[in-house]
Structures are given as C-alpha cells and as structure tokens.
Design an enzyme around this catalytic site. Structure first.
Site, mmCIF file in Angstrom:
data_model
loop_
_atom_site.group_PDB
_atom_site.id
_atom_site.type_symbol
_atom_site.label_atom_id
_atom_site.label_comp_id
_atom_site.label_asym_id
_atom_site.label_seq_id
_atom_site.Cartn_x
_atom_site.Cartn_y
_atom_site.Cartn_z
ATOM 1 N N THR A 18 0.804 -1.450 0.138
ATOM 2 C CA THR A 18 -0.050 -0.012 0.006
ATOM 3 C C THR A 18 0.822 1.224 -0.016
ATOM 4 O OG1 THR A 18 -1.451 -1.248 1.397
ATOM 5 C CG2 THR A 18 -2.042 1.136 1.118
ATOM 6 N N ARG A 22 8.147 -2.575 2.301
ATOM 7 C CA ARG A 22 8.462 -2.772 3.800
ATOM 8 C C ARG A 22 8.721 -4.151 3.979
ATOM 9 N NH1 ARG A 22 3.346 0.688 6.704
ATOM 10 N NH2 ARG A 22 3.689 2.511 5.182
ATOM 11 N N SER A 113 6.513 3.580 8.404
ATOM 12 C CA SER A 113 5.355 4.415 8.889
ATOM 13 C C SER A 113 5.098 3.937 10.470
ATOM 14 C CB SER A 113 4.067 4.089 8.263
ATOM 15 O OG SER A 113 2.943 4.919 8.659
ATOM 16 N N HIS A 114 4.065 3.339 10.768
ATOM 17 C CA HIS A 114 3.698 2.926 12.046
ATOM 18 C C HIS A 114 4.198 1.624 12.391
ATOM 19 C CE1 HIS A 114 0.837 1.737 8.949
ATOM 20 N NE2 HIS A 114 0.527 0.792 9.604
ATOM 21 N N LYS A 126 10.263 4.208 0.459
ATOM 22 C CA LYS A 126 9.305 4.664 -0.919
ATOM 23 C C LYS A 126 9.804 5.737 -1.482
ATOM 24 C CE LYS A 126 6.049 7.069 1.839
ATOM 25 N NZ LYS A 126 4.354 7.585 1.790
ATOM 26 N N ASP A 278 2.455 9.424 14.112
ATOM 27 C CA ASP A 278 3.094 7.926 13.824
ATOM 28 C C ASP A 278 4.511 7.942 13.422
ATOM 29 O OD1 ASP A 278 2.493 8.943 11.190
ATOM 30 O OD2 ASP A 278 2.636 6.833 10.210
ATOM 31 N N ASP A 280 6.384 8.128 10.690
ATOM 32 C CA ASP A 280 6.938 9.045 9.812
ATOM 33 C C ASP A 280 6.277 10.318 9.678
ATOM 34 O OD1 ASP A 280 4.825 7.576 8.659
ATOM 35 O OD2 ASP A 280 5.531 7.829 6.427
ATOM 36 N N ASP A 282 2.900 11.006 9.267
ATOM 37 C CA ASP A 282 1.730 11.523 8.167
ATOM 38 C C ASP A 282 0.369 11.042 8.959
ATOM 39 O OD1 ASP A 282 2.164 8.629 8.243
ATOM 40 O OD2 ASP A 282 2.279 8.688 6.074
ATOM 41 N N ARG A 283 0.287 10.281 9.890
ATOM 42 C CA ARG A 283 -1.063 10.029 10.572
ATOM 43 C C ARG A 283 -1.237 10.827 11.862
ATOM 44 N NH1 ARG A 283 -1.964 3.578 10.824
ATOM 45 N NH2 ARG A 283 -1.715 3.249 8.411
ATOM 46 N N THR A 345 -7.951 2.218 -0.958
ATOM 47 C CA THR A 345 -7.180 2.135 0.244
ATOM 48 C C THR A 345 -5.638 2.691 -0.204
ATOM 49 O OG1 THR A 345 -8.357 0.977 1.724
ATOM 50 C CG2 THR A 345 -6.159 1.460 2.276
ATOM 51 N N GLU A 364 -8.442 9.363 5.319
ATOM 52 C CA GLU A 364 -8.631 7.714 5.451
ATOM 53 C C GLU A 364 -9.023 7.447 6.840
ATOM 54 O OE1 GLU A 364 -6.199 5.023 2.885
ATOM 55 O OE2 GLU A 364 -4.663 6.226 3.492
ATOM 56 N N GLU A 365 -9.699 6.106 7.145
ATOM 57 C CA GLU A 365 -10.133 5.960 8.500
ATOM 58 C C GLU A 365 -8.992 5.717 9.299
ATOM 59 O OE1 GLU A 365 -9.275 2.605 9.050
ATOM 60 O OE2 GLU A 365 -8.727 2.529 6.872
ATOM 61 N N SER A 366 -7.814 5.344 8.501
ATOM 62 C CA SER A 366 -6.511 4.862 9.194
ATOM 63 C C SER A 366 -5.769 5.965 9.803
ATOM 64 C CB SER A 366 -5.760 3.929 8.223
ATOM 65 O OG SER A 366 -5.537 4.719 6.997
ATOM 66 N N LYS A 377 -0.406 12.479 3.143
ATOM 67 C CA LYS A 377 -1.167 12.698 4.442
ATOM 68 C C LYS A 377 -0.366 13.199 5.584
ATOM 69 C CE LYS A 377 -1.042 7.767 6.061
ATOM 70 N NZ LYS A 377 -1.569 6.698 5.389
ATOM 71 N N ARG A 497 -8.460 -6.795 7.690
ATOM 72 C CA ARG A 497 -9.113 -5.774 8.439
ATOM 73 C C ARG A 497 -10.761 -5.773 7.943
ATOM 74 N NH1 ARG A 497 -4.587 -2.873 9.673
ATOM 75 N NH2 ARG A 497 -3.125 -2.357 8.000
HETATM 76 C C1 G1P Z 1 -2.766 1.056 5.907
HETATM 77 C C2 G1P Z 1 -3.935 1.913 5.984
HETATM 78 C C3 G1P Z 1 -4.126 2.680 4.668
HETATM 79 C C4 G1P Z 1 -2.823 3.740 4.875
HETATM 80 C C5 G1P Z 1 -1.523 2.739 4.694
HETATM 81 C C6 G1P Z 1 -0.301 3.615 4.643
HETATM 82 O O1 G1P Z 1 -2.761 0.114 4.767
HETATM 83 O O2 G1P Z 1 -5.284 0.873 6.009
HETATM 84 O O3 G1P Z 1 -5.335 3.430 4.879
HETATM 85 O O4 G1P Z 1 -2.806 4.347 3.706
HETATM 86 O O5 G1P Z 1 -1.609 2.020 5.872
HETATM 87 O O6 G1P Z 1 -0.268 4.243 5.801
HETATM 88 P P1 G1P Z 1 -3.019 -1.317 4.817
HETATM 89 O O7 G1P Z 1 -2.431 -1.754 5.626
HETATM 90 O O8 G1P Z 1 -4.530 -1.465 5.143
HETATM 91 O O9 G1P Z 1 -2.923 -1.943 3.261
HETATM 92 ZN ZN ZN Z 2 2.946 6.791 8.400
#
Ligand code: G1P
Ligand code: ZN
Length: 544
Positions: A18, A22, A113-114, A126, A278, A280, A282-283, A345, A364-366, A377, A497
């Site tokens: 996504t 990673r 990221s997270h 990336k 988070d 990096d 962005d969240r 997503t 996004e919901e995330s 983001k 999910r």
């Molecule tokens: C997850 C989140 C998605 C977000 C991505 C990167 O991806 O659900 O909304 O853009 O992290 O932060 P997923 O693990 O669901 O593919």
């Molecule tokens: Zn992130």
C-alpha cells in the site's frame, strides 16, 4: 566520478505494498537487497533532465545506512543534487513539501510508517514523484517487475556523507544540501493557519494541549511549532526525541498504542485537546476532553469547518475518502454541494484528484487526513487544523463533534484487525467471501437486508486507470456497510481488516459505544468471513 557496475541476483519479494516496500530490517540488510530495489526504481522511472532528489526518513534503525547507499546509487545513475534532512530526518509530509518547493525530480522516504523499528523490526522505502506524492501503482508495478530480472546495479565510490550539519557542500562533484528538517514545513504551516489566533488561545489558556510524538519523527516538528512558535508550555510534546526503535513501542497513533495519552484524556485531569502522530509523521489521532474523534469523523468535521481556516476560507473544491472510510464526509460534501470521491485504500489514489484540482481535502479511516498543500497525508497539519477550529469556534472538541452529529447524523464506525494471520487462511477467507457475493444481495440477516455485495474496483476519473480487487463490500439497505480487505503494509503473515459502520440520524441515539451499537453487524461480519472459526482467534488484535 568512477561508476562501478555490480553484478547481483534478483530477489522475488520486492513488490511494494500500500505504501512502499516494507520488510524486516534483516531482509533489507541482505547483500544487494536495498541496492537492487533502488536501482529498479531509478531504471524504471522516465529519465529526466531534473537531477535533484530529496532524501530523508523517520530515523528508524538502518535509516542513515540506507541514505548513504541511496546517494551512491543515485549518483551513479546521473543524479547530481541531493537535498537531505539533517541527521537523515524528514517526515513524510515534509518530503512531499520539499519535492514540490524545490522542484525536485522526486524523493526517497525511509520509513515503515507505524510499524515498529529496531534491528529485529521493520524498515521501509518509498519513492515520491515530482508532484510530491507517492509513485503511482503503475510505477510500483514497474519497480517490481524490473526487480524480478535485475542482474546488475550502478554504484559510485563515495566517502560517508556527513549528515550532521546543515549547509551546502560539494563532494565528488555532487551538490549536497543538508537542510533543517523543520524550517520549510513550519513556514508552510504558518501560511495555511491563523497562528496568531491559535497563539492567543494557547497564551490565555483557552486551549490546553498534549502531543505524543511517540519517539518518532514529529518530535522536532511538534516541539518547534507547538512549543516554540505557538507558545504552548514546555512539555506539551511528550516522547519528543526520535529514537531508532521508537523506545520499543509501536509508533501507531491509536487508542491501543498511546496508553499515556489515553489515560490522561479519559480522566478528570483531561486537557482540552490531545493528539499523536506515527513513525513518519503522516498519521494523526485527535482527542478532546474525554472524547476520541474517529478519523472518519475528523475529515468530515474538517470539511464542514474549512471556511474557518485561512487557507480554505474561499471554499473547498471537493473531498475524497478511501473506500473503507465512513460516509460521514460524503454528507458534508452533499450539504456543501461539492463532489465526493471514493478511492481505494492508500494515499497514492488521491494524487490525481488533487493535481487536477477536483478535491481540496481528503482522508482515510486509518488516521490519515490532508489537503492540497502537499501530496501526502499530514499528521501535524491535521492537529493545527483542529487547533485553528477550536480557537475560532471557542467550543470544546466534544461540543463540536456533538453539533456535527446533530446536523449530519452520526456514522458509527469501528475497524477490527486480525494481525499475523497465516497467509493461506487469510486468502481462503477472502475467497470464501468472494464466493458469497453473487447470492448475498436482497438477503436479510436479523435487522439488516443486503443491498449490494461486490469487490471494489476503482476507475480513476483523471487517468482512466483501473485498480481492481480493492476490498469486499457488503452494503445494507439502511446504508450500513461491512468491508473486508487484506492489509498491504504488514510484514508478517496477513492482516485481515474488517470495517463496520452504521448511520444513526437520531440524536437521542448517537451517544452509544460503537462496539455496542455495531454488535449485530460485528456478528454478521464473522458469519460472512469466519475469521475466528478459521484462524482460531477469539478476538481482534486491534480495534480502532
Ligand atoms: C494502511 C492503511 C491505509 C494507509 C496505509 C499507509 O494500509 O489501512 O489506509 O494508507 O496503511 O499508511 P493497509 O495496511 O491497510 O494496506
Ligand atoms: Zn505513516
């Protein structure tokens, strides 16, 4: 400059997910692994006369080793100008901004990221293109296919580049600029929001704030902006020093991973406003005094209040949300008479809409929200947006959320994640769901009747590309939805999910706990997918 060609062998697993590639750090440390992927990116992208690259990361373990390798390969591939964050640090939104501001060809972001960091945890890389946004799916497919047959990469000999001091210098014919990671970003934020108003509200103690940087990249950004520029008291930012392993924690801003903040904000000592970001940057997670704002509500509330923010005061063009994000923002768009787009997503799907000026805000919901100011983001941007709303409306987070629900109705929402499920079991669950799609429509289950059941596929209205298999949707006649998809960012097994939402227009029923209000739909989700039965789990790993 001596360019060496190094023989290598392809790795079969370099398919970006996504958000970039990673893997465990140990995977990236295999001989030629990172080199292969960087060469695959550079060989695949259109050769340009623009030879400037931005490089930085969230400071996790292997960050600076990776930067040194990337410079050597990029230089061997003809790149001559490098803009690098001091100490190798740059948040994801800051990279996006720097690429745009300095008109770079693109940028490398080192982050998972997270996901947790450290020698036994995750690393990621990336590439963002010249609009500042993540490489498109067409690009990342091309990176992967190149990586499958790569047999050599190019490299120059170079002494270790000193990343510690800001300034410009030349090394082996390369122009290197080490920049302060925060300066340009802070300037951008000041141009979007009413800093004087926020400063005043902070100074007169109308808004008390806590920001949890989770020992990740936003530490220096939040300290500079919230404490130094906006005058919040020292100590407003907690866990503010970026650490290679994020202090052993999971740098994911949700209620499961920010215990300190949660305890504070759901107590009698709660502050007016708290937030976290988070790995990096962005969240974002937004909390008020004894209230958690779901990210789906947050983007809706931002859209409804955008006219209060200087940068958006003249109106927003449109909004977009990822498919599993609740429909709350669509209701605001309808009231504002602006378009609302539903994308798969992943942030990369917003880029075309932003570039074409079709949308101004997206989310996004995330825990991701942003606008057309960058092409990523942006966690701190969302925090400042909320602070600007609070300062302007002079109301609490709770009051603002409740008024929003009264006006638009509440989209009660939750997400259940089942992490590290055996990949075969997870794929079988998705196949099992697919096999039911044709027969589900018009069937009733308890109080719910299925209106449609399908697998989401996105037709990009700008470049006409089609992205298929973007999640399974079961929509009910009353507007409720259950969505299933497999994560594209995990590094161990598969993560299923399950996203569940229900619309509640009646204000006397809006103050329910989501797990209670959604109990029947949660049961139905298990009936459809059988994750507990098939994986032996008794409950989700994380509920957000
Ligand atoms: C997850 C989140 C998605 C977000 C991505 C990167 O991806 O659900 O909304 O853009 O992290 O932060 P997923 O693990 O669901 O593919
Ligand atoms: Zn992130």
């Amino acid at each position: 400059m001596q360019i060496n060609t190094v023989s290598t062998q392809a790795y079969s697993d370099q398919k970006p997910g996504t958000s970039g590639l990673r893997k465990k750090v140990k995977v990236f440390q295999q001989a030629h692994y990172l080199e292969n992927f960087v060469q695959s990116i550079l060989s695949t992208l259109d050769q340009s006369t623009n030879k400037t690259l931005v490089i930085g990361g969230d400071g996790r373990y292997f960050n600076n080793d990776a930067i040194q390798i990337i410079i050597k390969i990029a230089a061997a591939n003809g790149y001559t100008h490098f803009i690098i964050g001091q100490n190798g640090l740059l948040s994801t939104p800051a990279v996006s901004h720097l690429i745009r501001k300095y008109q770079a060809f693109g940028g490398f972001i080192l982050s998972a990221s997270h996901n947790p960091g450290g020698p036994d945890e995750d690393f990621g890389i990336k590439f963002n293109v010249s609009n500042g946004g993540p490489a498109t799916e067409q690009n990342t497919d091309a990176f992967f296919s190149y990586s499958q047959t790569i047999s050599s990469y190019k490299l120059i000999d170079l002494p270790t580049i000193d990343l510690n001091n800001c300034g410009k210098f030349k090394e082996s014919g390369l122009h290197i600029t080490i920049i302060d990671p925060v300066d340009d970003y802070a300037e951008l934020m000041a141009s979007l929001f009413d800093f004087d108003l926020i400063k005043q509200a902070v100074k007169t103690k109308k808004i008390s704030i806590c920001f949890d940087a989770m020992h990740a990249i936003t530490g220096p950004y939040a300290t500079r902006i919230l404490e130094d520029i906006l005058g919040a008291p020292k100590g407003t930012v907690i866990n503010g020093i970026p650490l290679e392993d994020f202090g052993g924690h999971h740098p994911d801003p949700n209620l499961s991973h920010t215990k300190e903040l949660k305890e504070l904000m759901f107590s009698s000592n709660a502050l007016d406003f708290a937030a976290a970001s988070d790995g990096d940057g962005d969240r974002n997670m937004i909390l008020g005094n004894n209230i958690f704002v779901t990210p789906s509500d947050s983007i809706a509330i931002m859209a409804a209040n955008a006219q209060l923010i200087p940068a958006y005061a003249s109106g927003i063009n449109g909004v977009a949300r990822s498919m599993p994000t609740s429909q709350a923002v669509d209701r605001v768009a309808k009231a504002l008479n602006i378009p609302a787009f539903e994308t798969p997503t992943g942030w990369k799907f917003f880029g075309n809409l932003l570039d074409a000026g079709k949308i101004t805000l997206c989310g996004e919901e995330s825990f991701g929200t942003s606008s057309n100011h960058v092409r990523e983001k942006d966690g701190l941007w969302a925090v400042l947006f909320w602070l600007n709303i609070l300062a302007k409306r002079e109301q609490s987070v709770q009051e603002i959320v409740n008024e929003h629900w009264q006006t638009y109705g509440r989209d009660i929402y939750c997400r259940h994640d089942y992490e590290a499920v055996d990949s075969d079991i997870a794929n079988n669950i998705m196949d099992h769901l697919r096999s039911q799609l044709d027969t589900l429509a018009k069937q009733s289950f308890g109080s719910y009747t299925v209106q449609y059941a399908d697998e989401f596929s996105y037709h990009d209205p700008i470049d006409q590309s089609i992205s298929e298999h973007q999640g399974i949707r079961i929509g009910f006649v009353d507007g409720s939805r259950i969505i299933f998809r497999l994560s594209g960012t995990g590094t161990v097994g598969a993560t299923l999910r399950i996203y569940i939402e229900k619309y509640e227009p009646d204000s006397s029923k809006q103050q329910q706990d989501p797990q209670t209000a959604l109990a029947e739909l949660i049961e139905l989700a298990e009936q459809f997918c059988e994750v507990k039965k098939r994986s032996g789990r008794t409950e989700p790993s994380v509920i957000t």
